[in-house]
Design a protein around this motif. Structure first.
Motif, PDB file in Angstrom:
ATOM      1  N   ALA A  28       0.829  -1.203   0.000  1.00  0.00           N
ATOM      2  CA  ALA A  28       0.000   0.000   0.000  1.00  0.00           C
ATOM      3  C   ALA A  28       0.860   1.247   0.000  1.00  0.00           C
ATOM      4  O   ALA A  28       0.520   2.259  -0.614  1.00  0.00           O
ATOM      5  CB  ALA A  28      -0.925  -0.001   1.214  1.00  0.00           C
ATOM      6  N   LEU A  41      -5.901   2.998  -3.937  1.00  0.00           N
ATOM      7  CA  LEU A  41      -5.824   2.270  -2.675  1.00  0.00           C
ATOM      8  C   LEU A  41      -7.180   2.209  -1.988  1.00  0.00           C
ATOM      9  O   LEU A  41      -7.634   1.135  -1.565  1.00  0.00           O
ATOM     10  CB  LEU A  41      -4.794   2.945  -1.753  1.00  0.00           C
ATOM     11  CG  LEU A  41      -4.687   2.372  -0.332  1.00  0.00           C
ATOM     12  CD1 LEU A  41      -4.261   0.910  -0.383  1.00  0.00           C
ATOM     13  CD2 LEU A  41      -3.695   3.194   0.493  1.00  0.00           C
ATOM     14  N   VAL A  42      -7.847   3.351  -1.893  1.00  0.00           N
ATOM     15  CA  VAL A  42      -9.165   3.376  -1.247  1.00  0.00           C
ATOM     16  C   VAL A  42     -10.159   2.540  -2.046  1.00  0.00           C
ATOM     17  O   VAL A  42     -10.967   1.802  -1.475  1.00  0.00           O
ATOM     18  CB  VAL A  42      -9.670   4.824  -1.097  1.00  0.00           C
ATOM     19  CG1 VAL A  42     -11.092   4.843  -0.524  1.00  0.00           C
ATOM     20  CG2 VAL A  42      -8.745   5.628  -0.202  1.00  0.00           C
ATOM     21  N   LEU A  44      -9.544  -0.072  -3.944  1.00  0.00           N
ATOM     22  CA  LEU A  44      -9.248  -1.491  -3.712  1.00  0.00           C
ATOM     23  C   LEU A  44      -9.762  -1.951  -2.345  1.00  0.00           C
ATOM     24  O   LEU A  44     -10.335  -3.040  -2.220  1.00  0.00           O
ATOM     25  CB  LEU A  44      -7.745  -1.747  -3.811  1.00  0.00           C
ATOM     26  CG  LEU A  44      -7.138  -1.667  -5.221  1.00  0.00           C
ATOM     27  CD1 LEU A  44      -5.618  -1.801  -5.148  1.00  0.00           C
ATOM     28  CD2 LEU A  44      -7.725  -2.758  -6.117  1.00  0.00           C
ATOM     29  N   LEU A  45      -9.564  -1.115  -1.336  1.00  0.00           N
ATOM     30  CA  LEU A  45     -10.043  -1.467   0.006  1.00  0.00           C
ATOM     31  C   LEU A  45     -11.556  -1.617   0.037  1.00  0.00           C
ATOM     32  O   LEU A  45     -12.089  -2.559   0.635  1.00  0.00           O
ATOM     33  CB  LEU A  45      -9.592  -0.399   1.010  1.00  0.00           C
ATOM     34  CG  LEU A  45      -8.093  -0.345   1.315  1.00  0.00           C
ATOM     35  CD1 LEU A  45      -7.778   0.843   2.216  1.00  0.00           C
ATOM     36  CD2 LEU A  45      -7.622  -1.646   1.961  1.00  0.00           C
ATOM     37  N   VAL A  46     -12.247  -0.688  -0.622  1.00  0.00           N
ATOM     38  CA  VAL A  46     -13.716  -0.756  -0.672  1.00  0.00           C
ATOM     39  C   VAL A  46     -14.162  -2.026  -1.384  1.00  0.00           C
ATOM     40  O   VAL A  46     -15.070  -2.738  -0.917  1.00  0.00           O
ATOM     41  CB  VAL A  46     -14.291   0.492  -1.378  1.00  0.00           C
ATOM     42  CG1 VAL A  46     -15.779   0.309  -1.671  1.00  0.00           C
ATOM     43  CG2 VAL A  46     -14.086   1.734  -0.525  1.00  0.00           C
ATOM     44  N   CYS A  47     -13.541  -2.327  -2.515  1.00  0.00           N
ATOM     45  CA  CYS A  47     -13.934  -3.507  -3.301  1.00  0.00           C
ATOM     46  C   CYS A  47     -13.657  -4.807  -2.548  1.00  0.00           C
ATOM     47  O   CYS A  47     -14.506  -5.710  -2.522  1.00  0.00           O
ATOM     48  CB  CYS A  47     -13.202  -3.501  -4.644  1.00  0.00           C
ATOM     49  SG  CYS A  47     -13.745  -2.205  -5.771  1.00  0.00           S
ATOM     50  N   VAL A  48     -12.471  -4.908  -1.944  1.00  0.00           N
ATOM     51  CA  VAL A  48     -12.120  -6.129  -1.222  1.00  0.00           C
ATOM     52  C   VAL A  48     -13.043  -6.339  -0.033  1.00  0.00           C
ATOM     53  O   VAL A  48     -13.552  -7.450   0.205  1.00  0.00           O
ATOM     54  CB  VAL A  48     -10.642  -6.081  -0.763  1.00  0.00           C
ATOM     55  CG1 VAL A  48     -10.338  -7.236   0.187  1.00  0.00           C
ATOM     56  CG2 VAL A  48      -9.712  -6.131  -1.970  1.00  0.00           C
ATOM     57  N   PHE A  49     -13.282  -5.288   0.729  1.00  0.00           N
ATOM     58  CA  PHE A  49     -14.153  -5.409   1.904  1.00  0.00           C
ATOM     59  C   PHE A  49     -15.564  -5.808   1.503  1.00  0.00           C
ATOM     60  O   PHE A  49     -16.160  -6.716   2.101  1.00  0.00           O
ATOM     61  CB  PHE A  49     -14.184  -4.079   2.668  1.00  0.00           C
ATOM     62  CG  PHE A  49     -15.135  -4.089   3.833  1.00  0.00           C
ATOM     63  CD1 PHE A  49     -14.792  -4.706   5.028  1.00  0.00           C
ATOM     64  CD2 PHE A  49     -16.393  -3.490   3.731  1.00  0.00           C
ATOM     65  CE1 PHE A  49     -15.681  -4.727   6.103  1.00  0.00           C
ATOM     66  CE2 PHE A  49     -17.280  -3.506   4.797  1.00  0.00           C
ATOM     67  CZ  PHE A  49     -16.923  -4.128   5.983  1.00  0.00           C
ATOM     68  N   THR A  50     -16.096  -5.155   0.479  1.00  0.00           N
ATOM     69  CA  THR A  50     -17.472  -5.451   0.055  1.00  0.00           C
ATOM     70  C   THR A  50     -17.574  -6.858  -0.516  1.00  0.00           C
ATOM     71  O   THR A  50     -18.561  -7.571  -0.265  1.00  0.00           O
ATOM     72  CB  THR A  50     -17.938  -4.432  -0.996  1.00  0.00           C
ATOM     73  OG1 THR A  50     -17.712  -3.109  -0.519  1.00  0.00           O
ATOM     74  CG2 THR A  50     -19.424  -4.605  -1.279  1.00  0.00           C
ATOM     75  N   THR A  52     -15.927  -9.454   0.328  1.00  0.00           N
ATOM     76  CA  THR A  52     -15.910 -10.451   1.409  1.00  0.00           C
ATOM     77  C   THR A  52     -17.195 -10.445   2.223  1.00  0.00           C
ATOM     78  O   THR A  52     -17.489 -11.419   2.914  1.00  0.00           O
ATOM     79  CB  THR A  52     -14.723 -10.188   2.357  1.00  0.00           C
ATOM     80  OG1 THR A  52     -14.832  -8.862   2.902  1.00  0.00           O
ATOM     81  CG2 THR A  52     -13.408 -10.323   1.614  1.00  0.00           C
ATOM     82  N   VAL A 322     -15.614   8.287   3.410  1.00  0.00           N
ATOM     83  CA  VAL A 322     -14.740   7.644   2.422  1.00  0.00           C
ATOM     84  C   VAL A 322     -14.132   8.689   1.488  1.00  0.00           C
ATOM     85  O   VAL A 322     -12.939   8.647   1.157  1.00  0.00           O
ATOM     86  CB  VAL A 322     -15.520   6.582   1.615  1.00  0.00           C
ATOM     87  CG1 VAL A 322     -14.678   6.072   0.447  1.00  0.00           C
ATOM     88  CG2 VAL A 322     -15.930   5.425   2.511  1.00  0.00           C
TER      89      VAL A 322
END
Length: 340
Positions: A28, A41-42, A44-50, A52, A322
């Motif tokens: 990161a 970065l933000v 990717l974090l949003v996509c990965v969290f959602t 899962t 966000v």
């Protein structure tokens, strides 16, 4: 005179303590050295969290739906990027889209042919943009004030056009709003073309270079021979026609016009996408690539909140949070980038 030796850089030697620290930095951190790395970065974090938390997030149907949704905002944001780069601002593009949408629905419902409605609506939207340009250019009223007043006026006009009723258009224009080519929605194809043309205009044409010059220093731009007034009128007219195109795209996707569709809230979303994408509110700097990331981030955040069934009372809070995080990271990355 002092010379900086290689040992002064903590990232050069991997054998020393500094080098081991650099080697252990997370990916990161390295991402922040990539252009628009903060936004990426933000995102990717949003996509990965959602992904899962909600299996439906990665489904093709959901992703296509997000693409259709962000395409409308992307067209507005494209025009806004070029306009803001020149030092201008148009807070009425979302409201212009609302008027176009409502007028188009009424005309189609009244039996007009689709090509005629498209021409009339785009001409109307261009005229609205041109009027904004005339007010800003020749009355010296601040663009923020003039176009915000215009937005409120146009929101009222949209309500008057519908007379408080919803108007459906049946299957007219449904192909544009719902069909795909090679698996990509037509709306997204239109948005990509608009963004690409905007990017090419800004980077490779005299018109684009003039916009940067005007945003950097309008007085100097005049002295250098640029017809600033004519350029301003052209930019606001272009913003108008893109707002009209966005309105027609939204009408094709919804298949109906209803009160309070689009309007100032849509405009604020587009402004947020453009600003966090790196375009300066003061003018002189703009980037279509950053705008794309901003639009996509907003689209995925909104989609994630819906899929996670977040209470509507908290959705604006989360979205704003966000956006704030993305803006701070992006600004930090910009200031720490080489050559800043």
């Amino acid at each position: 005179m002092s010379l900086k030796t290689p040992s002064a850089s903590p990232d050069v030697h991997s054998g020393g303590p500094a080098g081991r620290g650099a080697a252990s930095r997370p990916g990161a951190r390295r991402l922040l050295h990539v252009p628009h790395g903060g936004l990426i970065l933000v995102l990717l974090l949003v996509c990965v969290f959602t992904a899962t938390q909600a299996d439906a997030f990665t489904s093709s149907q959901n992703l296509l739906n997000v693409l259709r949704q962000v395409s409308v905002n992307a067209v507005i944001a494209a025009g806004l990027t070029l306009l803001m780069t020149s030092g201008g601002m148009d807070f009425s593009m979302g409201s212009n889209a609302a008027v176009t949408l409502c007028a188009g629905a009424q005309l189609l419902d009244g039996g007009w042919s689709t090509p005629a409605v498209v021409v009339v609506c785009l001409a109307l939207a261009t005229l609205i943009g041109l009027v904004n340009g005339l007010v800003v250019t020749y009355t010296r009223v601040a663009p923020f004030v003039a176009t915000l007043a215009s937005a409120m006026l146009l929101d009222g006009v949209a309500l008057l056009v519908l007379d408080g009723m919803s108007v459906t258009i049946g299957d007219k224009m449904s192909a544009l709003g719902n069909d795909e080519v090679l698996g990509v929605p037509y709306l997204t194809v239109v948005a990509v073309l608009v963004l690409a043309l905007t990017g090419v205009t800004m980077r490779f044409t005299t018109f684009g270079r003039d916009a940067f010059a005007m945003g950097g220093n309008e007085h100097v731009a005049r002295l250098s021979g640029i017809n600033v007034n004519a350029r301003k009128l052209a930019l606001y007219a272009l913003a108008g026609v893109l707002a009209g195109l966005a309105g027609l795209m939204l009408l094709s996707r919804l298949g109906a016009a209803a009160p309070n569709t689009a309007g100032l809230q849509t405009q604020l979303t587009a402004v947020a996408a453009v600003v966090i994408g790196g375009t300066s509110l003061a003018g002189g700097h703009g980037t279509v690539v950053g705008t794309v990331f901003g639009v996509v981030l907003l689209g995925f955040v909104g989609n994630a909140l819906n899929l996670l069934q977040v209470d509507s009372n908290y959705q604006l809070v989360v979205t704003g949070g966000v956006l704030l995080i993305a803006a701070v990271i992006n600004e930090f990355q910009r200031k720490s980038s080489p050559g800043h």
